[in-house]
Design a protein around this motif. Sequence first.
Motif, PDB file in Angstrom:
ATOM      1  N   GLU A  21       4.309   5.058   2.973  1.00 22.53           N
ATOM      2  CA  GLU A  21       4.559   3.863   2.174  1.00 22.53           C
ATOM      3  C   GLU A  21       5.346   4.293   0.950  1.00 22.53           C
ATOM      4  O   GLU A  21       4.832   4.988   0.080  1.00 22.53           O
ATOM      5  CB  GLU A  21       3.224   3.247   1.746  1.00 22.53           C
ATOM      6  CG  GLU A  21       2.399   2.696   2.882  1.00 22.53           C
ATOM      7  CD  GLU A  21       2.766   1.255   3.226  1.00 22.53           C
ATOM      8  OE1 GLU A  21       3.735   0.721   2.645  1.00 22.53           O
ATOM      9  OE2 GLU A  21       2.081   0.669   4.080  1.00 22.53           O
ATOM     10  N   ARG A  25       9.489  -1.636   1.732  1.00 27.36           N
ATOM     11  CA  ARG A  25       9.267  -2.890   2.466  1.00 27.36           C
ATOM     12  C   ARG A  25       8.773  -4.038   1.597  1.00 27.36           C
ATOM     13  O   ARG A  25       8.518  -5.132   2.082  1.00 27.36           O
ATOM     14  CB  ARG A  25       8.330  -2.633   3.641  1.00 27.36           C
ATOM     15  CG  ARG A  25       9.018  -1.768   4.725  1.00 27.36           C
ATOM     16  CD  ARG A  25       8.097  -1.489   5.884  1.00 27.36           C
ATOM     17  NE  ARG A  25       6.929  -0.742   5.443  1.00 27.36           N
ATOM     18  CZ  ARG A  25       5.766  -0.736   6.077  1.00 27.36           C
ATOM     19  NH1 ARG A  25       5.621  -1.445   7.183  1.00 27.36           N
ATOM     20  NH2 ARG A  25       4.759  -0.021   5.620  1.00 27.36           N
ATOM     21  N   ARG A  29       5.540  -6.196   4.161  1.00 28.02           N
ATOM     22  CA  ARG A  29       5.004  -5.087   4.945  1.00 28.02           C
ATOM     23  C   ARG A  29       4.354  -5.545   6.247  1.00 28.02           C
ATOM     24  O   ARG A  29       4.259  -4.813   7.200  1.00 28.02           O
ATOM     25  CB  ARG A  29       3.969  -4.324   4.108  1.00 28.02           C
ATOM     26  CG  ARG A  29       4.580  -3.590   2.937  1.00 28.02           C
ATOM     27  CD  ARG A  29       3.509  -3.154   1.953  1.00 28.02           C
ATOM     28  NE  ARG A  29       2.533  -2.259   2.522  1.00 28.02           N
ATOM     29  CZ  ARG A  29       1.251  -2.558   2.707  1.00 28.02           C
ATOM     30  NH1 ARG A  29       0.786  -3.766   2.353  1.00 28.02           N
ATOM     31  NH2 ARG A  29       0.436  -1.693   3.222  1.00 28.02           N
ATOM     32  N   ALA A  31       1.280  -5.853   7.037  1.00 29.22           N
ATOM     33  CA  ALA A  31       0.268  -4.857   7.385  1.00 29.22           C
ATOM     34  C   ALA A  31      -0.668  -5.427   8.452  1.00 29.22           C
ATOM     35  O   ALA A  31      -1.099  -6.580   8.359  1.00 29.22           O
ATOM     36  CB  ALA A  31      -0.525  -4.461   6.140  1.00 29.22           C
ATOM     37  N   SER A 144      -0.265 -12.945   6.148  1.00 25.71           N
ATOM     38  CA  SER A 144      -0.404 -11.662   5.458  1.00 25.71           C
ATOM     39  C   SER A 144      -1.521 -11.705   4.427  1.00 25.71           C
ATOM     40  O   SER A 144      -2.156 -10.694   4.135  1.00 25.71           O
ATOM     41  CB  SER A 144       0.916 -11.293   4.760  1.00 25.71           C
ATOM     42  OG  SER A 144       1.910 -10.986   5.710  1.00 25.71           O
ATOM     43  N   THR A 486       1.393  -6.887  -0.733  1.00 19.77           N
ATOM     44  CA  THR A 486       2.033  -5.622  -1.100  1.00 19.77           C
ATOM     45  C   THR A 486       1.098  -4.427  -0.985  1.00 19.77           C
ATOM     46  O   THR A 486       1.523  -3.318  -0.676  1.00 19.77           O
ATOM     47  CB  THR A 486       2.571  -5.716  -2.536  1.00 19.77           C
ATOM     48  OG1 THR A 486       3.436  -6.850  -2.626  1.00 19.77           O
ATOM     49  CG2 THR A 486       3.321  -4.464  -2.944  1.00 19.77           C
TER      50      THR A 486
END
Lengths: 698, 698
Positions: A21, A25, A29, A31, A144, A486
Amino acid sequence: MLQALLVLLAVALPAATARAEDGYRLWLRYAPLEGPALADLTRRPLAVQIPVGGAIPDNPTIRAAADELQKGLSSLSGRQVSLMKGHDAETRADHAIIRLHCARSEIAAGGAFSIRQSSRGLDILASEPIGCLYGSFSLLRALSEGMRLSDIGRSEAPRYPLRMLNHWDNPDGSVERGYAGSSIFDWWKLPDHLDQWMIDYARANASIGINGVVVNNVNASAMMLEPRYIARLKRLADAWRPYGIRVYLSARFSAPRDIGGLETADPFDPRVAAWWKDKADEIYAAIPDFGGFLVKANSEGQPGPGDYGRTHADGANMLAHALGPRGTVIWRAFVYSEHDEADRARQAFAEFAPLDGQFADNVILQVKNGPIDFQPREPFHPLFGAMPDTRVMLETQITKEYLGFSTHLAFLAPMWKEVLDAPTGHGKTVAEAIAPAGMAGVANIGSDRNWSGSHFDQANWYAFGRLAWDPSLSAEQLAREWAAQTWSREEGFVADISAMMLGSREIVADYMTPLGLAHLMATGHHYGPAPWVCDLPRPEWNPCYYHRADRQGIGFDRTPGGSNALADYAPIAAARWADPDRMDSRYLLWFHHLPWDWTFPDGTSLWQTLVQRYDAGVAGVAQMQQVWAGHEGEIDARRHADVADFLKIQRREAQWWRDASIAYWQSLNSLPLPDGTRPPARSLGHYRALSFPEAPGN
Amino acid sequence: MLQALLVLLAVALPAATARAEDGYRLWLRYAPLEGPALADLTRRPLAVQIPVGGAIPDNPTIRAAADELQKGLSSLSGRQVSLMKGHDAETRADHAIIRLHCARSEIAAGGAFSIRQSSRGLDILASEPIGCLYGSFSLLRALSEGMRLSDIGRSEAPRYPLRMLNHWDNPDGSVERGYAGSSIFDWWKLPDHLDQWMIDYARANASIGINGVVVNNVNASAMMLEPRYIARLKRLADAWRPYGIRVYLSARFSAPRDIGGLETADPFDPRVAAWWKDKADEIYAAIPDFGGFLVKANSEGQPGPGDYGRTHADGANMLAHALGPRGTVIWRAFVYSEHDEADRARQAFAEFAPLDGQFADNVILQVKNGPIDFQPREPFHPLFGAMPDTRVMLETQITKEYLGFSTHLAFLAPMWKEVLDAPTGHGKTVAEAIAPAGMAGVANIGSDRNWSGSHFDQANWYAFGRLAWDPSLSAEQLAREWAAQTWSREEGFVADISAMMLGSREIVADYMTPLGLAHLMATGHHYGPAPWVCDLPRPEWNPCYYHRADRQGIGFDRTPGGSNALADYAPIAAARWADPDRMDSRYLLWFHHLPWDWTFPDGTSLWQTLVQRYDAGVAGVAQMQQVWAGHEGEIDARRHADVADFLKIQRREAQWWRDASIAYWQSLNSLPLPDGTRPPARSLGHYRALSFPEAPGN
């Protein structure tokens, strides 16, 4: 089969773990989800569908939306998400389908969208492709943050037509007030070569609704208007068009003289007007949706119509005529003169308020949030609401010229909200007053791998875009949604970190310029404290001009007894700041010059309170360090360490600000420190001798 | 189990595929092996072992070696490779073990290593930890090229003690002659924050044997010697020490005056000597293995001992005394003066040759490869071999100031080999003459994601380091091993691409400065052709100074009838270039002024041949484009497209060079073009009018 899989896994794993990381991005991201949110998203196989009939076939914006959904959903779900065109979906009854309907006339134009649950999954509806792209990003944001697909439904429309980044990037790659490396625009290799960076930049902007980019510094080089730069700009415009981003240029007003072969740039000279008209035609031939010109005129040495005895309206209208209905002239109101003895905070108002109603329809006046220059705290600019017959746009500074560069953590949404929510006294809040235009933010973006020089400065880019989309969003919501995307969507993390962010700007204001003080930074680069500077040739470049401190007191008297800047505000607004005993103390010394022993209603003296504010600022940074350290291990090690390093710098520099400032005030007022207060670590002479010729961004 | 694996795989795959090739990993990609090489490497589980007893426990260099082996072997084999310490390995009879023996006195000091097959796998032997690190990188290189573990055995020792990069980076982040973004050294955030970039930089350097880095421009700011910069440099030194890299500073000779409070920098003034001694002590207190100072003195406006009537030896020896045995003064021989009427190519020789034997033991004289300035082709510098009692070091330029910046493909190993292999006539080749010192390369490294501004420019960084390690390596081997590691180890690819690389520098020389012409680039930035510039105040800054063309002929007469620069060479070397009829035509006009109708032994005229060379250069670029296009699909799309874009730029600019140059020569000689030759596309006036004030690196 099992063995083959194991081999495949062994190959794939190192690659996955190697993807450190590094911040590149941003908030995109995606994730991987966990727990119930993952289970919800993976209940059925996912597909993205562009239905036939409704959508324009092969539209690049719809393709970008579908690509982003496919990439984002794949990453969030850990499954490959398929893309279907036309009627394929009918045959996939087992799939949950995200459908993009991008020509639904019941949705407003200009980027609005609606996300609705459907029998097959979820529909994103818009009247134009760009609405579908914005809706796609909105959906991915919700996921997200941890929302369940089956819970998501929303309708949004951007509040302002213009949501712009202003890059203060020079063609040589340097960035004025840039603290994130050099310019991301590699003019030298354009138009032949376009880096992937430029596409990811457009994705990031589109994800938060930004729809305009001024690519060059307002202190503009006329060279940017030459044919080879137009060709380069065209390549960027073509690349960004699918993401709904229009390009603009900062235009040097003297360009007809600088590069046009004319001996004048007088806006009333027909050859000058013709030159600009030809230049506009040349640009539009290359870039049909070119946004227009941003102009800094007769300000800090820049040329302008005043050089020929013409008004700002004369200059702006001449350019507006050259553009015609194709584009917009954005004219900055940031003017002040060393020949004007009036309070600098009044000069722009004096020059522009009388011009209300004189600007052409395609002119927008761009006004900084406060009447001086992007200080940690300023009252809103008195021009907001005061020019009802002019389209006025809010200019904010995302890059932290006056807030510690990239190494100090300061989340700026609370500052911008303070301005947006301010009632102007003319019947509208600032947010309402700028509705016909929008918001511009001076970008904090550079070539650093994490884009903004620090991970937390990404939040300011993010929050700016989101507020330009919807100024009613709360700073807390913005902090929370940014942190979740983030860093980590774990609630304990999001709660702590967003709280830390929300207090951070006040902390900076406290250790730099508490109680409404302003512009006490060192000369030129604005790095570090220099309240003692009093001898620069232009009076309004001296910190002393702003703090007016002496043996007796401190502060700038802007009441009727002083510069009377209060008179520039509507009475109801001015009343908020007129009485030092009854006002928000965070604006106190902006408006009032007070004796050091003046007392607050609670009995503490001004001096005591001032010192307390400095100490509160330093303690606030220590507290942020503690909060951050407490979350080590919950996020990736590298980014955690990056932030910890920066907080350490901020801690030291906060102490420096506090100590140097107190040492200087004491040299004037000879007052002892309040009991229990630590004296400055070094002498005033030490702080005054510090010199940083290499400070960045200058 | 299978299902769990499938899920894991689904999660891992997007991450793996998302890792786009952007060039950041340089030649250290460790791309997974395939076929027999993979089978060989995965026959048994792999482990890396640091045996007890022999090695210094917990030595950071050995740890770096083991980490790199673990990372590289894991990536190459697609399997997790374990790390064992002490005797663990005895219990793992099933493993193939790579053992690091780093205190074997039978191996030479200074970085030598031996790689040997062993009963358990493979041993890397060295007398010092750094030898183990170099051996580890050598092993990984061999595997990356496709060699089988069981075939690898080698013993190597670096040929030169000094293998250095010179960064022309300024503290403000700009890079003189930099075409790869801004400086990688983020002084502003040091020492508090060290980016991962700095570690990867050290890894890359160590992998090719570089062991010294001058971090700042030879046109030095004295500020770099101030305490805050020493603290910053210390952080870099600490981070790079495990990788065997010592830090050096470019020192401004006038620093005692600039920042030391003295009114002189006279090397004979005891206060000046004492100031430098104190400064050295201060640096060594922070950085015990500080390498020393690089000095550009009395050259292009830089201060130096000549300002006080002292010689270069006087100045260098004073600094050498300040450093003492702790470090080295590297003194540049790049001097020329506008007040000296002698041929510029002779001035450094005239100034330095008489000083042979006068320099202190810890002074090295750094001499550019040729007597002018890093041109596409120059004969070797006459100082090589001519100062037997002085340690002389070779300075090369990796950044392509005169070879098309980062967008032209030019592999420079053949150029450097041409110099290294040249017999000086004093009994040694250049490579032999520099044996007591080594090689310095002006870095082409910047903040661009791919480090060097273009993927192919990474090859020049690579080849420089490898040649400084072993100057006997062939350019072909370097091209092949770099291409295999960086792009693809497929033989068809490696053969084609290395061949393309090997011809590339000759192609650039042909379209820019064929037949030994030199310095015809535009003023200042050196971008593009400007052979017509004749009116700059310093004569030797004018292209006309170098080409001496007129109606009758072209070329610089350096024979006894002209400047007699040939006399600076040993007779046997001078003889190679004395007779235009019998010499290598690639040096022809460097040494001879000839009429346009002079004929080569084969009967073609000078003018015909000159035009042919230009055309060959342009055709060569077209050929490179074709070769590259033929390999599309064999490597990752993004990097392939990047290179294709740049080749397109190079093609256009080669044509521009050819056309502008021919148009200018024709304006002098009024000769028609040879039959079948295409005339320049535009008029000479067009080319002369082009202006690029924003060209990078200036």
